[in-house]
Structures are given as C-alpha cells and as structure tokens.
Design a protein around this motif. Structure first.
Motif, mmCIF file in Angstrom:
data_model
loop_
_atom_site.group_PDB
_atom_site.id
_atom_site.type_symbol
_atom_site.label_atom_id
_atom_site.label_comp_id
_atom_site.label_asym_id
_atom_site.label_seq_id
_atom_site.Cartn_x
_atom_site.Cartn_y
_atom_site.Cartn_z
ATOM 1 N N LEU A 135 4.959 -84.077 107.246
ATOM 2 C CA LEU A 135 5.277 -85.447 107.412
ATOM 3 C C LEU A 135 6.421 -85.849 108.720
ATOM 4 C CD1 LEU A 135 6.283 -86.209 103.583
ATOM 5 C CD2 LEU A 135 4.244 -86.697 104.818
ATOM 6 N N PHE A 136 6.944 -84.586 109.026
ATOM 7 C CA PHE A 136 8.216 -84.826 110.054
ATOM 8 C C PHE A 136 7.700 -83.923 111.321
ATOM 9 C CE2 PHE A 136 9.920 -84.675 105.848
ATOM 10 C CZ PHE A 136 10.516 -85.812 105.790
ATOM 11 N N PRO A 137 7.686 -84.647 112.374
ATOM 12 C CA PRO A 137 7.410 -84.306 113.770
ATOM 13 C C PRO A 137 8.249 -83.169 114.004
ATOM 14 C CG PRO A 137 7.446 -86.483 114.065
ATOM 15 C CD PRO A 137 7.935 -86.345 112.560
ATOM 16 N N ALA A 138 9.438 -82.850 113.652
ATOM 17 C CA ALA A 138 10.329 -81.578 113.806
ATOM 18 C C ALA A 138 9.916 -80.615 113.098
ATOM 19 C CB ALA A 138 11.802 -82.024 113.803
ATOM 20 N N PHE A 139 9.513 -80.597 112.119
ATOM 21 C CA PHE A 139 9.197 -79.580 110.937
ATOM 22 C C PHE A 139 7.379 -79.427 111.111
ATOM 23 C CE2 PHE A 139 12.901 -81.208 108.778
ATOM 24 C CZ PHE A 139 13.670 -80.923 109.660
ATOM 25 N N HIS A 140 6.728 -80.130 111.491
ATOM 26 C CA HIS A 140 5.149 -79.746 111.359
ATOM 27 C C HIS A 140 4.809 -78.567 112.024
ATOM 28 C CE1 HIS A 140 0.873 -80.668 112.222
ATOM 29 N NE2 HIS A 140 0.983 -81.895 111.217
ATOM 30 N N GLY A 141 4.449 -77.792 111.439
ATOM 31 C CA GLY A 141 4.102 -76.543 111.906
ATOM 32 C C GLY A 141 4.992 -75.566 112.641
ATOM 33 N N ALA A 142 6.260 -75.729 112.111
ATOM 34 C CA ALA A 142 7.548 -74.945 112.885
ATOM 35 C C ALA A 142 7.715 -73.738 112.480
ATOM 36 C CB ALA A 142 9.135 -76.049 112.607
ATOM 37 N N ILE A 143 7.293 -73.640 110.867
ATOM 38 C CA ILE A 143 7.439 -72.190 110.535
ATOM 39 C C ILE A 143 5.792 -71.989 110.121
ATOM 40 C CG2 ILE A 143 8.035 -70.662 108.589
ATOM 41 C CD1 ILE A 143 10.496 -72.696 108.390
ATOM 42 N N ASN A 144 5.159 -71.092 110.930
ATOM 43 C CA ASN A 144 4.062 -70.653 110.809
ATOM 44 C C ASN A 144 3.020 -71.477 110.875
ATOM 45 O OD1 ASN A 144 1.660 -68.744 110.513
ATOM 46 N ND2 ASN A 144 1.895 -68.503 108.094
ATOM 47 N N GLY A 145 2.930 -72.143 112.176
ATOM 48 C CA GLY A 145 2.301 -73.565 112.470
ATOM 49 C C GLY A 145 1.042 -73.917 111.563
ATOM 50 N N SER A 146 0.268 -72.839 111.487
ATOM 51 C CA SER A 146 -1.101 -73.231 110.944
ATOM 52 C C SER A 146 -1.043 -73.820 109.288
ATOM 53 C CB SER A 146 -2.063 -72.110 110.790
ATOM 54 O OG SER A 146 -1.722 -71.079 110.228
ATOM 55 N N ASN A 147 0.191 -73.648 108.777
ATOM 56 C CA ASN A 147 0.385 -74.119 107.601
ATOM 57 C C ASN A 147 0.621 -75.761 107.235
ATOM 58 O OD1 ASN A 147 3.072 -74.534 107.871
ATOM 59 N ND2 ASN A 147 3.838 -72.529 106.804
ATOM 60 N N TRP A 148 0.779 -76.339 108.495
ATOM 61 C CA TRP A 148 0.801 -77.792 108.256
ATOM 62 C C TRP A 148 -0.185 -78.307 107.182
ATOM 63 C CZ3 TRP A 148 -3.120 -81.067 108.948
ATOM 64 C CH2 TRP A 148 -4.330 -80.776 109.657
ATOM 65 N N SER A 149 -1.439 -77.675 107.297
ATOM 66 C CA SER A 149 -2.303 -78.426 106.554
ATOM 67 C C SER A 149 -2.082 -78.272 104.952
ATOM 68 C CB SER A 149 -3.747 -77.588 106.813
ATOM 69 O OG SER A 149 -3.777 -76.526 106.481
ATOM 70 N N LEU A 150 -0.991 -77.074 104.790
ATOM 71 C CA LEU A 150 -0.831 -76.970 103.077
ATOM 72 C C LEU A 150 -0.042 -78.060 102.756
ATOM 73 C CD1 LEU A 150 0.283 -73.344 103.102
ATOM 74 C CD2 LEU A 150 -1.788 -74.278 102.413
ATOM 75 N N GLY A 151 0.586 -78.713 103.556
ATOM 76 C CA GLY A 151 1.323 -80.021 102.961
ATOM 77 C C GLY A 151 0.264 -81.146 102.427
ATOM 78 N N THR A 152 -0.945 -81.197 103.476
ATOM 79 C CA THR A 152 -1.980 -82.303 103.101
ATOM 80 C C THR A 152 -2.684 -81.679 101.819
ATOM 81 O OG1 THR A 152 -2.017 -83.011 105.367
ATOM 82 C CG2 THR A 152 -3.824 -83.359 103.901
#
Length: 391
Positions: A135-152
């Motif tokens: 949800l946040f530009p600063a944190f989106h994918g900041a730790i192990n970037g590909s896991n952004w989709s886990l949020g969705t």
C-alpha cells in the motif's frame, strides 16, 4: 466415465494446474534475470520473447488463486456453513503463506540487504509482517521485492472471508459483473488521478495493482470455481473431456493467448496508454482463464503424469521459487564476471534447490502439522495438494 475422472470431480483437484504454477514461477524468475542484469540481447522475438514479459506470471498466479481459493471457501461453506467456515479458512491461509514469507524476509534482511535495519526498519517490518507493504511506495517491495504481490493476495483472502457466503449463492454473471466493475472503476480512477513522476510509471503500477484493481483476475478464477461446482458446469466439464472437444478447447485457449500477446507487443509501453491500463488486464485474465480451463479438462494418464512430474513438481514448490529467487539473484549480481547464461543456470539451480528444501523440511511439515490438529480437514481437500500458494 472412468474412476479417475469421478475421483477428480469429487476432489476438484486438477493435476495440470501445478504445471501452470511452475511455468508462472519460472517466467517471473527469468523476467527478473533479464531486468536485474540488463540482458538487452535476450531474444525479443519467438517463443523466448515470452520471458521479457514474464511479469505476467503474477497475473496467472492471481487467476489460479481465484479458482483454488474459491473452491476452498465454497468447500468450507459446504462443511461448516456460511459463518463456521471462516476460522478454518483463515488458519489454512496463514499456515500456507505466513511462515515462508517471514523466513525469506529474515534471510533477505540478514544476508542480502542488512542496511535496511538502519532505514526506517520498524515501520517497514511491521508493514511487511501485516501484509500492508504493497500500500505504501516506500515499503512496496522494500524487503524481498517480489513479495509485493503477497499483500494483494492476503488482502484477497481477507475479502473472501467476508464475501464468500455472498459468492456462494450469487449467480455467476452477477459475481463477474460486480468484480469487473470494481476493477475497471479503480483502474480508471488510477489513470485520472495518478500522474507519473520522477520514478516513471511506478505510482500508476502501485495503485492499479491494489486489490480492487486486480479483482477481475481473481474473478475469472472464482467464476470457474462456481462453474465447476454447478450442474451445468459438470455437463460442460464432461463434454469438454472428450478428446476432440478438449483439443478444440486447447486451440481456442492458444489462439486467445496469441491474440493477447500480439496486442500487448503493439502497445508495450502500456502505462502511458489509458485503455491498456484500464482494460487489458481483464484480457490477460480471460486468456489465462481459458488456459487454466483447458488444463482442468485434460486428465493425463499415469504414464503422462510420470513424464510431467519434473514440471508439475516445480508447481508444487512454486511459492518457494517465487519467494527465494530474488535473494538468489541479488547475491549473484555480486559476481559481475558471470555470463548471462551462467546466471540463468545458477539462479534456477539455487532457487529450485532452496524452494525444494523449504517445501520438504519447512512448509509441508507445518501444513501437515496443522492438518493433523484441525478437526475440519477433509480428505477431499488434502492440504499439500490443493492449498498451494497462488501468488
């Protein structure tokens, strides 16, 4: 009708779905190799050009997730009712997703980017722990970037806890209409209200891929789940399993997939074309939905299953492949003397090895431990087979 097909209907487990999961995971891995290593000479034409848009593997995961999670939720309602299914559904989702997510985060921070500890770490960590980082530009994918989709993905699970009873009783066309309207409206709002900045189209990507903007992809899977459980769906399923019809289904799926790719390559800039941002992911979802349907109606024999085992095994460990591959790639980037071909080989070998080890000694034991302790586990929904992560 053969005993094998009857058993498949009872369990609603489709073995070739694992093949698609494996393909999606490997597509994402090679796509990230091309991007992270600036492999400009990678083929831009022919079959291999697919990997230049391997990010679509995530879209394939989302459509599969709609199908698998829809079936799991509806099965839970069958057994425990529209209220009683929720706790078991939540526990299963947590058992499948959270442990490996946390483990790969730990490895990433400790061994890949320890500097994150000194850069607003606690806010970053909490956002990732609670699956809010997307949800946040600063944190989106900041730790192990590909896991952004886990949020969705996890936000989709939360939505399913609320709306599954409604989905269970609502007609298919109403479900599809509602989800499409929300997704299109969200992405249209993104086009109108979000402007590219110094980071390029990143903000448009970030906002458009929030849960409301991806509901059309989940919806295609949910619609298939409802169809497979209906009397009409059973009749369609039986008819499509006849060899000539199954071949026609595969041909139609291939033709739509080819059309989808052709349209994309003509408008590959994508983010600066409003109609692509608003509508094209629906076409991606329909294309993948047809491929998934074709995979569901094909029932491979024992010998074919054995031949396909290496590929279906990749699907079995696909969640691990997805979460382990980026730490591997960032580690390999330090070896700047490697050729692109060596990177591909090493990345695939190391990622698949890590995914296999974590599946057999970490993920599956935890899932089986939960299954033994749960009073609501059904033999028709075996945890290691049905509840794969679709992210």
């Amino acid at each position: 009708m053969t005993t094998e097909i009857l058993q498949q209907r009872r369990s609603l487990h489709f073995p070739l779905i694992d093949l698609l999961r494996g393909f999606a995971a490997i597509s994402v891995v090679i796509y990230h190799i091309i991007e992270h290593f600036s492999w400009k000479a990678f083929p831009a034409e022919g079959i291999l050009s697919w990997f230049r848009i391997g990010w679509m593997g995530v879209d394939l995961f989302f459509v599969i997730s709609g199908l698998v999670i829809g079936l799991a939720a509806f099965s839970g309602i069958d057994k425990s009712g529209p209220q009683g299914f929720r706790m078991d559904f939540i526990r299963r989702r947590i058992a499948r997703i959270v442990p490996l997510h946390y483990l790969t985060m730990l490895v990433f921070v400790a061994f890949i980017m320890p500097e994150l500890i000194f850069q607003g770490f606690w806010s970053n960590l909490l956002a990732h722990l609670f699956f809010l980082h997307n949800l946040f530009p600063a944190f989106h994918g900041a730790i192990n970037g590909s896991n952004w989709s886990l949020g969705t993905e996890m936000q989709f699970y939360a939505l399913m806890v609320v709306v599954s009873p409604w989905l269970y009783v609502t007609r298919i066309w109403k479900v599809l209409f509602a989800f499409l309207m929300v997704a299109w409206a969200w992405r249209l709002g993104t086009v109108w209200l979000v402007q590219p900045d110094a980071m390029g189209p990143f903000k448009i990507f970030l906002v458009s891929t929030q849960l409301p903007g991806m509901l059309d992809e989940f919806a295609i899977g949910i619609v298939m789940a409802k169809l497979f459980r209906s009397d009409l769906g059973h009749r369609i399923f039986d008819y499509c399993q006849k060899l000539p019809v199954a071949l026609c289904v595969c041909a139609i799926a291939a033709a739509v997939f080819y059309l989808m790719l052709s349209i994309y390559w003509k408008h590959a800039s994508f983010w600066d074309i409003p109609v692509m941002v608003v509508l094209f992911r629906t076409f991606i979802a329909v294309s993948f939905g047809l491929i998934i349907f074709a995979a569901c109606v094909i029932t491979p024999g024992v010998q074919i299953k054995r031949l396909l085992w290496p590929l279906t095994y990749l699907g079995e460990i696909s969640f691990g492949i997805y979460l382990w591959h980026l730490p591997v790639l960032l580690s390999l980037k330090r070896l700047n003397w490697l050729s692109f071909e060596q990177v591909v080989v090493l990345a695939l070998v190391l990622t698949i090895t890590l995914a296999s080890v974590s599946w057999h000694f970490f993920e599956r034991p935890l899932m089986q431990k939960y299954a033994r302790s749960s009073k609501k586990v059904s033999v028709q929904e075996p945890v290691p087979q049905v509840e794969k992560a679709a992210v």
